[in-house]
Design a protein around this motif. Structure first.
Motif, PDB file in Angstrom:
ATOM      1  N   ALA A 166       0.985  -1.223  -0.084  1.00 13.93           N
ATOM      2  CA  ALA A 166      -0.020  -0.006   0.000  1.00 13.93           C
ATOM      3  C   ALA A 166       0.708   1.128  -0.008  1.00 13.93           C
ATOM      4  CB  ALA A 166      -0.913  -0.071   1.271  1.00 13.93           C
ATOM      5  N   LEU A 167       1.799   1.123   0.837  1.00 10.63           N
ATOM      6  CA  LEU A 167       2.901   2.241   0.928  1.00 10.63           C
ATOM      7  C   LEU A 167       3.425   2.809  -0.547  1.00 10.63           C
ATOM      8  CD1 LEU A 167       3.765   4.406   2.901  1.00 10.63           C
ATOM      9  CD2 LEU A 167       5.924   2.766   3.098  1.00 10.63           C
ATOM     10  N   PRO A 211       1.792   7.444  -4.279  1.00 10.05           N
ATOM     11  CA  PRO A 211       2.116   8.112  -5.852  1.00 10.05           C
ATOM     12  C   PRO A 211       0.986   8.404  -6.626  1.00 10.05           C
ATOM     13  CG  PRO A 211       3.617   6.447  -5.176  1.00 10.05           C
ATOM     14  CD  PRO A 211       2.619   6.230  -4.082  1.00 10.05           C
ATOM     15  N   LEU A 212      -0.235   7.574  -6.202  1.00  9.18           N
ATOM     16  CA  LEU A 212      -1.168   7.929  -6.928  1.00  9.18           C
ATOM     17  C   LEU A 212      -2.148   9.253  -6.397  1.00  9.18           C
ATOM     18  CD1 LEU A 212      -2.455   4.308  -7.430  1.00  9.18           C
ATOM     19  CD2 LEU A 212      -1.265   5.568  -9.063  1.00  9.18           C
ATOM     20  N   VAL A 213      -1.895   9.454  -5.017  1.00  3.87           N
ATOM     21  CA  VAL A 213      -2.881  10.487  -4.437  1.00  3.87           C
ATOM     22  C   VAL A 213      -1.992  11.697  -4.261  1.00  3.87           C
ATOM     23  CG1 VAL A 213      -4.636   8.731  -3.856  1.00  3.87           C
ATOM     24  CG2 VAL A 213      -2.564   9.436  -2.065  1.00  3.87           C
ATOM     25  N   ILE A 214      -0.648  11.685  -3.987  1.00  3.98           N
ATOM     26  CA  ILE A 214       0.101  12.852  -3.611  1.00  3.98           C
ATOM     27  C   ILE A 214       0.512  13.304  -4.882  1.00  3.98           C
ATOM     28  CG2 ILE A 214       1.926  13.815  -2.406  1.00  3.98           C
ATOM     29  CD1 ILE A 214       1.503  11.219  -0.378  1.00  3.98           C
ATOM     30  N   PRO A 215       0.452  14.889  -5.137  1.00  4.21           N
ATOM     31  CA  PRO A 215       1.112  15.353  -6.287  1.00  4.21           C
ATOM     32  C   PRO A 215       2.496  15.541  -6.262  1.00  4.21           C
ATOM     33  CG  PRO A 215      -1.124  16.624  -5.426  1.00  4.21           C
ATOM     34  CD  PRO A 215      -0.689  15.497  -4.516  1.00  4.21           C
ATOM     35  N   GLY A 216       3.122  15.025  -7.373  1.00  7.81           N
ATOM     36  CA  GLY A 216       4.472  15.090  -7.117  1.00  7.81           C
ATOM     37  C   GLY A 216       5.267  13.946  -6.766  1.00  7.81           C
ATOM     38  N   GLU A 271      10.812   6.360  -5.007  1.00 10.34           N
ATOM     39  CA  GLU A 271      10.869   6.946  -3.595  1.00 10.34           C
ATOM     40  C   GLU A 271      10.092   6.290  -2.693  1.00 10.34           C
ATOM     41  OE1 GLU A 271      10.147  10.904  -0.804  1.00 10.34           O
ATOM     42  OE2 GLU A 271       9.993  11.168  -2.880  1.00 10.34           O
ATOM     43  N   TRP A 272       8.812   5.962  -3.123  1.00  6.76           N
ATOM     44  CA  TRP A 272       8.076   5.327  -2.187  1.00  6.76           C
ATOM     45  C   TRP A 272       8.135   3.629  -1.978  1.00  6.76           C
ATOM     46  CZ3 TRP A 272       4.997   7.591   1.347  1.00  6.76           C
ATOM     47  CH2 TRP A 272       4.837   8.920   1.376  1.00  6.76           C
TER      48      TRP A 272
END
Length: 784
Positions: A410-411, A416-421, A426-427
């Motif tokens: 999930a992390l 990356p799908l919901v946080i802009p940029g 990285e995730w």
């Protein structure tokens, strides 16, 4: 109750505590398996299988479960003692024809029902018609085998397999590969290379260092086993390569392998420390046959055989000294350093060390029934009765790893799908931290080690605890109920006063009482017999009748004799005087006429007051005594040593009833311990939350009935047991809090992008090593 079949399997090569917990869980689910538990310390899987179950199918399924979880484990069935059966293990038997000859010759020994020699496992199983002949037949079998194949070694226990040359070569190749991989990593990390060459060097280093881990993970995945440490490390390090973090991917695998090496060293060191406490098993017995003395295995010696023990040797079997004088070191059994003097007529226990003179001993118990065997069996099987904390950790581990793995997925995907940029690489890197730190081995290895270490430390202090569940229960004891005779008092009775009535002299009074008590082995009866100082002609005794809780009714030379307490006299309409304030009174009446009283005194143990004081200091709130003795005697003893309550004049069944009433008063979650001699008090010992046998060493009834056996007659050992239990609990919770705390912090920091995989490796392997080393501290508790 349905009959059950017991099976024990040795899992050679089992090194993952989490995998052990999963194997135990899967085997318990099999139809027909009533109970299954794995002792990670001894690598033993113990199973109870319903008698009507398909045994072959269950054993086959169990083998598949083990191989699916841990393909490299070598499974061996452990022989469980069967009455009338003897198993001998050979080493160096490499001739199949000779093996067949040995089998035929042993099968031909008189008294042998069947003899089977498995050439592959080098195990000879002998079934005999009469178990009494077992020791003698075993000797003949050993002689026959040695005659047919002189070079073989024969033992009553399986020999450890020697490492083959192929195994040695594989280990050497693995070490060379690791060293080469580490060197290539240092070169690739220290110097600058073009991208293709840099990738090639790091990839080569990775395969040399961690190729085996990746291969094991792939094999396990093909069997449907995903959530293990091999998979987690493989996916984390391959993921690091996928996002271009080559040095980090190799470094994580490198330090993981180094950590695994140190973890293995720590576990083995802990096992050796624990097993060293049980190094009381004798290696041989010097058996006297005619004028010849032969060195044999203790298993070959039977009841009634004569053995010789020289200075410095361990006493191999329980017995009675028939010649010689010496001093024995019993510290391995009792935890006490004070030596014990023995002479002709003295009872000696196996596991003691002869310090001075040569002893000739007549054996009273076969090795399987001897004190040292019972101690070893109790300590080795103790971890099968798991404490609630152990069970909790096993269940926790079952859900913890999958939860963290799904959290990692999930992390890696959701932010990356919901946080802009947000960047996937990285995730993913943060998610890899989750994978590395998610294995719960630190807990599933260190917690059982802590409890096993506590049981071993208690054994060193002269306290045998039958399971970690009882060790943990000691932490919650707030009520201790004592028996009196032999527990708080010495149980050594002595006639201190003889008061005859008019017309009766002292000698005749003692004579009538001695004849009346001639069939009793009660300490009071024995003290009267001893005071008589003459041989008792039992042909003069008839119509013997023991009246429970009262005394004896008997005919002596055609005269009716009553010997017992005041209640016996009153029941028969005889008036007697009370003497309860000065000891135990045995009243005697002849032909319905009161003849006098004999006073027997029992001395309070010097250790009893200390025990009561220490138990109060440790937080035990209720200290109570139950006794069949008179009210005055019971209250005198209770007052002298400082007990809270005393219940006197109780019959055996009334002790159980009184214990149940006391138990009904205790607070929820608290435990009641009963302390008795383990023979007369077996029903009460069984009824209590924790049954503690006092001075029970060598007593079969004590060892069977009690949950805890104190090897000396000191009641203060109970406070020592509670101290060890609390020390163990402290270390267990230190490990739980430390492991979960560090992992939790690394998970949070990893999710925030602060912690890297270097910290994650510490959170996995480093935490496991520290927790295991911390678990070893429980062994260091000092005798109090």
């Amino acid at each position: 109750m349905e009959a059950v079949i017991k099976k024990e399997l040795i899992l050679e090569g089992l090194c993952c505590g989490n995998c052990a917990a999963k194997i135990e869980q899967d085997v318990n689910k099999l139809e027909g398996v009533e109970a299954a538990s794995i002792d990670f310390i001894s690598k033993t899987l113990s199973m109870k299988i319903a008698d009507n179950a398909d045994l072959n199918s269950i054993m086959t399924q169990t083998g598949h479960i083990i191989k699916n979880r841990e393909p490299d484990i070598n499974v061996k069935e452990k022989a469980i003692a069967v009455p009338g059966r003897k198993v001998l293990y050979f080493s160096g038997l490499d001739c199949a024809d000779c093996a067949a000859k040995i089998e035929r010759e042993v099968a031909g020994i008189e008294g042998v029902k069947e003899a089977v020699l498995d050439f592959v496992s080098q195990k000879l199983t002998i079934d005999v018609i009469n178990s009494r002949d077992l020791a003698a037949i075993a000797r003949q079998a050993v002689e026959a085998a040695a005659r047919i194949e002189p070079g073989i070694e024969i033992s009553g226990t399986p020999k450890a397999l020697k490492q083959s040359s192929d195994d040695g070569r594989k280990e050497l190749i693995k070490r060379i590969a690791f060293a080469a991989g580490a060197l290539i990593f240092i070169i690739a990390f220290s110097f600058e290379f073009s991208f293709p060459l840099e990738l090639g060097l790091f990839l080569t280093s990775y395969l040399l260092v961690g190729g085996e881990v990746v291969f094991r993970a792939a094999k396990n995945i093909s069997r449907g086993q995903v959530f293990d440490e091999n998979f987690l490390m493989s996916i984390a390090t391959i993921g690091a390569f996928a996002i271009g973090e080559f040095p980090e991917g190799v470094a994580v695998m490198l330090f993981y392998q180094i950590g695994e090496f140190f973890q293995g060293m720590a576990v083995n060191r802990s096992r050796k420390s624990i097993m060293a406490l049980m190094d009381i098993r004798p290696d041989f017995a010097s058996l006297k046959i005619g004028n010849e003395v032969r060195r044999v295995s203790p298993e070959e010696v039977g009841i009634g055989d004569i053995i010789i023990i020289k200075p410095g040797e361990k006493i191999p079997l329980d017995g009675k000294v028939i010649d010689g004088k010496s001093t024995l070191d019993t510290s391995a059994l009792t935890g006490e350093s004070a030596p014990r003097d023995v002479e002709e007529g003295s009872e000696v226990l196996s596991g003691s060390i002869n310090k001075s003179g040569v002893l000739t001993v007549e054996v009273s118990k076969e090795f399987g029934e001897s004190t040292v065997s019972k101690i070893l069996e109790m300590v080795q099987k103790a971890s099968s009765k798991k404490a609630p904390t152990e069970n909790f950790i096993t269940k926790f581990a079952r859900y913890y790893t999958p939860f963290v793995v799904f959290a990692a997925v999930a992390l890696a995907v959701i932010p990356p799908l919901v946080i802009p940029g947000a960047v996937f690489s990285e995730w993913i890197n943060r998610a890899l931290v989750f994978l590395v730190v998610s294995c719960p081995c630190a807990l599933v290895v260190s917690i059982p080690l802590s409890f096993f270490g506590g049981i071993g430390g208690a054994s060193r202090n002269g306290i045998l605890i039958k399971g970690s569940s009882y060790l943990e229960a000691l932490n919650n004891v707030d009520t201790v109920v004592f028996d009196k005779t032999g527990t708080l008092t010495k149980g050594i009775f002595k006639v201190t006063q003889v008061i005859p009535s008019e017309g009766m002299d002292e000698k005749r009074l003692v004579e009538y009482a001695a004849y009346a008590e001639s069939y009793s082995n009660h300490p009071i009866a024995l003290s009267i017999q001893k005071a008589y100082e003459k041989e008792i002609d039992k042909s003069l005794v008839s119509e013997y009748q023991e009246i429970s809780g009262r005394g004896i009714k008997v005919k002596v030379r055609d005269k009716s004799v009553l010997a017992g307490n005041a209640r016996l006299m009153r029941d028969n309409g005889i008036i007697c005087r009370e003497f309860d304030d000065i000891g135990t009174a045995v009243h005697v009446a002849v032909n319905g006429s009161y003849s006098g009283v004999i006073i027997i005194s029992d001395e309070i143990k010097p250790d009893s007051s200390k025990a009561v004081s220490q138990l109060r200091s440790s937080g035990v709130k209720n200290l109570i005594m139950l006794t069949g003795d008179s009210k005055a005697v019971g209250e005198r003893v209770g007052k002298e040593i400082g007990l809270d309550e005393v219940y006197s004049e109780l019959l055996p069944h009334q002790k159980v009833e009184k214990l149940e009433l006391i138990e009904g008063r205790k607070q929820p979650g608290k435990k009641l311990a009963f302390v008795g001699d383990g023979i007369n008090d077996a029903p009460v010992l069984a009824r209590a939350d924790i049954g503690i046998a006092m001075g029970g060493l060598g007593s079969d009834a004590a060892i069977e009935a009690a949950d805890i056996v104190l090897m000396t007659d000191e009641p203060s050992k109970i406070a020592s047991a509670i101290k060890i239990a609390r020390h163990t609990r402290s270390i267990v919770w230190q490990n739980i809090i430390f492991a979960l705390g560090v992992k939790g912090i690394i998970l949070v920091l990893g999710a925030m992008g602060i912690a890297t995989m270097w910290e994650a490796v510490f959170g996995d392997v480093g935490v496991a090593v520290i927790a295991i080393l911390n678990a070893m501290r429980v062994m260091r508790i000092q005798r109090s």
